[in-house]
Design a protein around this motif. Structure first.
Motif, short mmCIF file in Angstrom:
data_model
loop_
_atom_site.label_atom_id
_atom_site.label_comp_id
_atom_site.label_asym_id
_atom_site.label_seq_id
_atom_site.Cartn_x
_atom_site.Cartn_y
_atom_site.Cartn_z
N LEU A 21 -5.16 61.50 -21.87
CA LEU A 21 -4.73 62.13 -22.77
C LEU A 21 -5.75 61.67 -24.07
O LEU A 21 -6.75 60.78 -23.91
CB LEU A 21 -3.21 61.76 -23.11
CG LEU A 21 -2.28 61.94 -21.76
CD1 LEU A 21 -0.78 61.59 -22.19
CD2 LEU A 21 -2.24 63.41 -21.41
N GLU A 65 -5.37 54.42 -20.37
CA GLU A 65 -4.62 54.75 -19.42
C GLU A 65 -4.94 53.78 -17.95
O GLU A 65 -5.84 53.98 -17.32
CB GLU A 65 -4.38 56.03 -18.86
CG GLU A 65 -3.68 56.41 -17.67
CD GLU A 65 -2.14 55.87 -17.63
OE1 GLU A 65 -1.95 54.98 -16.95
OE2 GLU A 65 -1.72 56.16 -18.65
N ASN A 87 1.05 56.25 -19.81
CA ASN A 87 1.65 57.49 -20.44
C ASN A 87 2.60 58.00 -19.43
O ASN A 87 3.08 58.98 -19.71
CB ASN A 87 0.38 58.55 -20.93
CG ASN A 87 -0.37 58.86 -19.90
OD1 ASN A 87 -0.15 59.48 -18.77
ND2 ASN A 87 -1.67 58.83 -20.37
N THR A 128 1.91 60.14 -17.02
CA THR A 128 1.50 61.24 -16.25
C THR A 128 0.73 61.28 -14.91
O THR A 128 0.64 62.27 -14.12
CB THR A 128 0.39 62.35 -17.36
OG1 THR A 128 -0.65 61.55 -17.55
CG2 THR A 128 1.38 62.56 -18.46
N LYS A 175 3.81 67.50 -27.75
CA LYS A 175 2.79 68.06 -27.27
C LYS A 175 1.72 67.89 -28.40
O LYS A 175 0.52 67.77 -27.93
CB LYS A 175 3.27 69.64 -27.10
CG LYS A 175 1.72 70.49 -26.83
CD LYS A 175 1.80 70.45 -25.19
CE LYS A 175 0.68 71.46 -24.86
NZ LYS A 175 0.48 71.29 -23.40
N ILE A 188 1.40 66.41 -24.01
CA ILE A 188 2.44 66.58 -22.94
C ILE A 188 3.81 67.06 -23.33
O ILE A 188 4.05 67.17 -24.55
CB ILE A 188 2.51 65.44 -22.21
CG1 ILE A 188 3.04 64.22 -22.91
CG2 ILE A 188 1.23 64.89 -21.26
CD1 ILE A 188 3.09 62.86 -22.15
N ASP A 210 7.23 66.28 -18.71
CA ASP A 210 6.35 65.59 -17.98
C ASP A 210 6.97 64.27 -18.07
O ASP A 210 6.93 63.45 -16.90
CB ASP A 210 5.10 65.53 -18.79
CG ASP A 210 4.45 66.88 -18.85
OD1 ASP A 210 4.36 67.38 -17.71
OD2 ASP A 210 3.78 67.27 -19.66
N ILE A 211 7.51 63.58 -19.15
CA ILE A 211 8.05 62.42 -19.21
C ILE A 211 9.40 62.26 -18.16
O ILE A 211 9.49 61.37 -17.37
CB ILE A 211 8.65 61.97 -20.39
CG1 ILE A 211 7.33 62.04 -21.56
CG2 ILE A 211 9.43 60.77 -20.49
CD1 ILE A 211 6.48 60.82 -21.31
N LYS A 242 9.85 63.99 -15.24
CA LYS A 242 9.51 63.75 -14.05
C LYS A 242 8.99 62.49 -13.63
O LYS A 242 9.14 61.96 -12.64
CB LYS A 242 8.12 64.79 -13.65
CG LYS A 242 8.43 66.27 -13.82
CD LYS A 242 7.18 67.07 -13.68
CE LYS A 242 7.53 68.67 -13.59
NZ LYS A 242 6.30 69.58 -13.74
N SER A 243 8.20 61.66 -14.48
CA SER A 243 8.00 60.65 -14.44
C SER A 243 9.03 59.55 -14.25
O SER A 243 9.10 58.67 -13.14
CB SER A 243 7.04 59.87 -15.41
OG SER A 243 5.72 60.67 -15.46
#
Length: 200
Positions: free
Chosen positions: A21, A64, A90, A92, A120, A125, A129-130, A132-133
């Motif tokens: 990112l 990252e 992050n 992702t 975004k 993101i 996305d967060i 899902k993590s």
């Protein structure tokens, strides 16, 4: 140099300035084209020094850290020396790096808003996305926290939503950083941060 071990309880270790990112507030100006900060041949010596200092807590970050090619080796060696390991990410890339999760005790994920438009703009993101993590991490016995950097764009009307989001997603801790200056080529400067513990 002699160290007073009574006052050295934990360390933060920045292992790379690479990142997938390009966050607005990044103090490293991290990007995919940046570089790793620790060569593999130096890892054993650094870990030995950490152990010799009787440090028990190590936070791994970047950039990252999930992009660091020797991350699994590093985490395994730290865990073999019975250290408590926190990982700042992050989030992702967690789905493709589940191989390292068994070595980690705590993961913190950066989030500045639950509004995907704001997220975004800041991180590139979405809140999905967060989510899902977090859904992935819920399958593992890993304590999860979030890091929030406060800026003018998210200072008002966003933090309360983040607290509710944290409570709904079993987040244990919120670390708050306040961005007090950013103007290129000067890197961002941070005030001391506040910590909200949401559960024991």
């Amino acid at each position: 140099m002699k160290y007073n071990q009574r006052f050295i309880t934990k360390i933060s270790w920045i292992i790379t300035s690479k990142c997938n990112l390009h966050c607005k507030h990044c103090y490293l100006d991290a990007s995919p084209n940046n570089y790793d900060l620790v060569n593999k041949r130096h890892l054993s010596d650094i870990i030995r020094k950490i152990v010799d200092l009787n440090i028990k807590v190590v936070y791994i970050s970047g950039g990252e850290p999930l992009l660091y090619p020797y991350l699994k080796y590093l985490l395994r060696e730290l865990k073999n020396n019975e250290l408590w390991i926190g990982l700042c990410t992050n989030g992702t890339l967690l789905a493709r790096r589940q191989d390292i999760l068994k070595y980690v005790d705590y993961i913190s994920i950066g989030i500045e808003s639950v509004d995907s438009k704001i997220l975004k703009y800041i991180r590139g993101i979405s809140i999905e996305d967060i989510k899902k993590s977090l859904s992935l991490l819920a399958k593992y016995s890993i304590d999860v926290g979030i890091d929030v950097t406060l800026m003018s764009i998210n200072l008002v009307n966003h933090f309360e939503d983040i607290i509710y989001f944290a409570l709904e997603n079993n987040i244990s801790k919120i670390d708050i950083l306040s961005l007090i200056h950013i103007s290129k080529p000067t890197r961002p400067l941070y005030m001391s941060y506040a910590v909200f513990c949401l559960k024991k």
